[in-house]
Design an enzyme around this catalytic site. Structure first.
Site, PDB file in Angstrom:
ATOM      1  N   PRO A  14       0.876  -1.182  -0.050  1.00 41.72           N
ATOM      2  CA  PRO A  14       0.121   0.175   0.005  1.00 41.72           C
ATOM      3  C   PRO A  14       0.673   1.220  -0.039  1.00 41.72           C
ATOM      4  O   PRO A  14       1.857   1.212   0.630  1.00 41.72           O
ATOM      5  CB  PRO A  14      -0.660  -0.102   1.294  1.00 41.72           C
ATOM      6  N   CYS A  98       2.255   2.650   9.772  1.00 40.63           N
ATOM      7  CA  CYS A  98       2.610   4.044   9.296  1.00 40.63           C
ATOM      8  C   CYS A  98       3.003   4.753  10.354  1.00 40.63           C
ATOM      9  O   CYS A  98       2.404   5.206  11.466  1.00 40.63           O
ATOM     10  CB  CYS A  98       1.180   4.728   8.717  1.00 40.63           C
ATOM     11  N   LYS A 137      -0.401  -5.083   8.884  1.00 42.61           N
ATOM     12  CA  LYS A 137       0.802  -4.485   8.356  1.00 42.61           C
ATOM     13  C   LYS A 137       1.668  -4.030   9.291  1.00 42.61           C
ATOM     14  O   LYS A 137       1.089  -2.875  10.187  1.00 42.61           O
ATOM     15  CB  LYS A 137       0.772  -3.814   7.051  1.00 42.61           C
ATOM     16  N   GLY A 219       7.365  -1.876  -2.345  1.00 38.87           N
ATOM     17  CA  GLY A 219       6.759  -0.434  -2.200  1.00 38.87           C
ATOM     18  C   GLY A 219       7.654   0.290  -3.287  1.00 38.87           C
ATOM     19  O   GLY A 219       7.289   0.303  -4.494  1.00 38.87           O
ATOM     20  N   ARG A 220       8.790   0.998  -2.647  1.00 41.92           N
ATOM     21  CA  ARG A 220       9.253   2.108  -3.386  1.00 41.92           C
ATOM     22  C   ARG A 220       9.749   1.500  -4.526  1.00 41.92           C
ATOM     23  O   ARG A 220      10.078   2.449  -5.640  1.00 41.92           O
ATOM     24  CB  ARG A 220      10.324   2.860  -2.301  1.00 41.92           C
TER      25      ARG A 220
HETATM   26  C1  LIG Z   1       5.093   7.235  -0.656  1.00 41.57           C
HETATM   27  C2  LIG Z   1       4.633   6.137   0.412  1.00 41.57           C
HETATM   28  C3  LIG Z   1       3.167   5.833   0.869  1.00 41.57           C
HETATM   29  C4  LIG Z   1       3.242   4.771   1.898  1.00 41.57           C
HETATM   30  N1  LIG Z   1       1.934   4.509   2.143  1.00 41.57           N
HETATM   31  C5  LIG Z   1       1.610   3.439   2.996  1.00 41.57           C
HETATM   32  C6  LIG Z   1       0.134   3.059   2.980  1.00 41.57           C
HETATM   33  O1  LIG Z   1      -0.808   3.637   2.821  1.00 41.57           O
HETATM   34  N2  LIG Z   1       0.090   2.003   4.149  1.00 41.57           N
HETATM   35  C7  LIG Z   1       1.301   1.298   4.692  1.00 41.57           C
HETATM   36  O2  LIG Z   1       0.839   0.209   5.445  1.00 41.57           O
HETATM   37  N3  LIG Z   1       2.486   1.577   4.343  1.00 41.57           N
HETATM   38  C8  LIG Z   1       2.560   2.606   3.531  1.00 41.57           C
HETATM   39  N4  LIG Z   1       3.759   2.889   3.175  1.00 41.57           N
HETATM   40  C9  LIG Z   1       5.039   2.023   3.636  1.00 41.57           C
HETATM   41  C10 LIG Z   1       5.283   1.045   2.590  1.00 41.57           C
HETATM   42  O3  LIG Z   1       4.038   0.172   2.233  1.00 41.57           O
HETATM   43  C11 LIG Z   1       6.484   0.156   2.777  1.00 41.57           C
HETATM   44  O4  LIG Z   1       6.099  -0.523   4.037  1.00 41.57           O
HETATM   45  C12 LIG Z   1       7.692   0.744   2.990  1.00 41.57           C
HETATM   46  O5  LIG Z   1       7.666   1.901   1.759  1.00 41.57           O
HETATM   47  C13 LIG Z   1       9.113  -0.216   3.059  1.00 41.57           C
HETATM   48  O6  LIG Z   1       8.853  -1.070   1.632  1.00 41.57           O
HETATM   49  P1  LIG Z   1       9.878  -0.540   0.601  1.00 41.57           P
HETATM   50  O7  LIG Z   1      11.168  -0.426   1.082  1.00 41.57           O
HETATM   51  O8  LIG Z   1       9.589  -1.737  -0.428  1.00 41.57           O
HETATM   52  O9  LIG Z   1       9.290   0.654   0.134  1.00 41.57           O
HETATM   53  C14 LIG Z   1       4.069   3.832   2.196  1.00 41.57           C
HETATM   54  C15 LIG Z   1       5.620   4.386   1.869  1.00 41.57           C
HETATM   55  C16 LIG Z   1       5.891   5.350   0.882  1.00 41.57           C
HETATM   56  C17 LIG Z   1       7.074   5.685   0.543  1.00 41.57           C
END
Ligand SMILES: Cc1cc2nc3c(=O)[nH]c(=O)nc-3n(C[C@H](O)[C@H](O)[C@H](O)COP(=O)(O)O)c2cc1C
Length: 321
Positions: A14, A98, A137, A219-220
């Site tokens: 997400p 979050c 999460k 995610g990113r």
């Molecule tokens: C722009 C952005 C928005 C995010 N929005 C959410 C969200 O709505 N809900 C959530 O559980 N995590 C959110 N996250 C966290 C990501 O889901 C993820 O846990 C985090 O970025 C680490 O994973 P990654 O290194 O693959 O990005 C967000 C992260 C980013 C960068």
């Protein structure tokens, strides 16, 4: 991970402000087995917020889709899970990760990790309200590694699986993901653990898999690069520009052009960054008044990038020979 008869190995995280329905559909076509909505406020759903309901649009190409809800009042979370706007989702995910100050100061998101009795209550209230799978999460702790207790609370609440982002709330997005804490979660948990954090390529994907996780969430690494799912599942990456076009076309079905022109800028900048676009192109994209003009810029950049990659390959092959 097997859930509701589906094999779910690669999950799109997400991403508030990014995981719109067009982006999710494109990621699903590229190999994301499960997609999540942006986080949806239980309070906003309760008050029938139009803005929040606009975030609940789904696409037929999403293979298994979860609505992610946030809040800290068990009854409101239970009501949110069965809100009519979320009926089309296959699963419900609870946000306990979050770290954003405006969320945490209300007692939502990662703040719940400070009160694991409440965490269990929220999960069991949601679980009792719906027949769909319920996941959570989390981060590895609020200000220190507390993953053993967090896993226990998720299980006590009846979660079907838990996604662990390997950082504490305090860390935000700084430092490196703690793969040892994720491995610890896997060794303790009786439910599947999904690993999350810093997966951006084959090497980081393999490192995450080596912790023993049942699936991996990205995610990113997918922003500006939805084809990462095809790359990691060894599938051919087909025409990247047509994927960008499809992302836009899906959104155009639902949202007004004026709003989309501003909204899409961050996605376009991310796509441009993944093609190594020059600063001048990024500057023009950041202020472009037209989606079609931006798409043309991206098309030109992608052609340039692919031609450059091809000629580099030819040179390195000649050098090898
Ligand atoms: C722009 C952005 C928005 C995010 N929005 C959410 C969200 O709505 N809900 C959530 O559980 N995590 C959110 N996250 C966290 C990501 O889901 C993820 O846990 C985090 O970025 C680490 O994973 P990654 O290194 O693959 O990005 C967000 C992260 C980013 C960068």
């Amino acid at each position: 991970m097997l859930l509701a008869g589906k094999n779910l190995n690669l999950l799109l995280a997400p991403l508030a402000g990014f995981s719109d329905v067009g982006f999710r559909a494109v990621c699903a076509r590229q190999g994301a087995d499960m997609t999540f909505s942006e986080m949806l406020s239980a309070q906003a759903l309760k008050h029938q917020s139009k803005k929040t309901q606009d975030m609940t649009i789904v696409h037929a190409d999403e293979k298994f889709k979860a609505a992610q809800i946030f809040g800290h009042i068990p009854e409101d979370m239970a009501a949110a899970a069965v809100h009519p706007a979320l009926e089309k989702f296959d699963a419900v995910d609870i946000n306990m990760g979050c770290p954003a100050p405006k969320i945490v100061k209300n007692g939502d998101g990662a703040a719940i990790l400070k009160d694991l009795t409440l965490a269990s209550k929220i999960i069991s209230a949601v679980k009792n309200s719906t027949t769909r799978p319920v996941s959570v999460k989390v981060r590895i702790g609020y200000d220190k590694n507390d993953i053993a207790n967090i896993i226990r609370a998720c299980q006590d609440g009846g979660a079907d699986f838990v996604t662990v982002h390997g950082r504490t709330q305090n860390q935000g997005y700084s430092g490196k993901v703690d793969l040892e804490a994720i491995a610890q979660a896997c060794s303790l948990a009786k439910i599947p653990v999904v690993g999350n954090g810093d997966v951006t390529n084959e090497q980081s994907y393999q490192a995450m898999l080596s912790t023993g996780v049942s699936a991996v969430m990205i995610g990113r690494g997918a922003i500006g690069r939805p084809w990462i799912f095809a790359e990691l599942s060894s599938r051919d990456v087909k025409d990247k520009f047509s994927q960008i076009l499809s992302h836009v076309e899906i959104l155009r079905r639902y949202y007004p052009e004026k709003w989309l022109t501003l909204y899409l800028r961050k996605h376009f900048l991310s796509y441009a960054a993944s093609f190594g676009a020059k600063a001048e192109v990024k500057r023009r994209l950041a202020v472009s008044p037209s989606i079609d003009e931006s798409l043309q810029m991206l098309k030109d950049e992608l052609n340039h990038f692919e031609n450059l990659s091809k000629s580099c390959n030819i040179v390195s092959r000649k050098e090898e020979a």
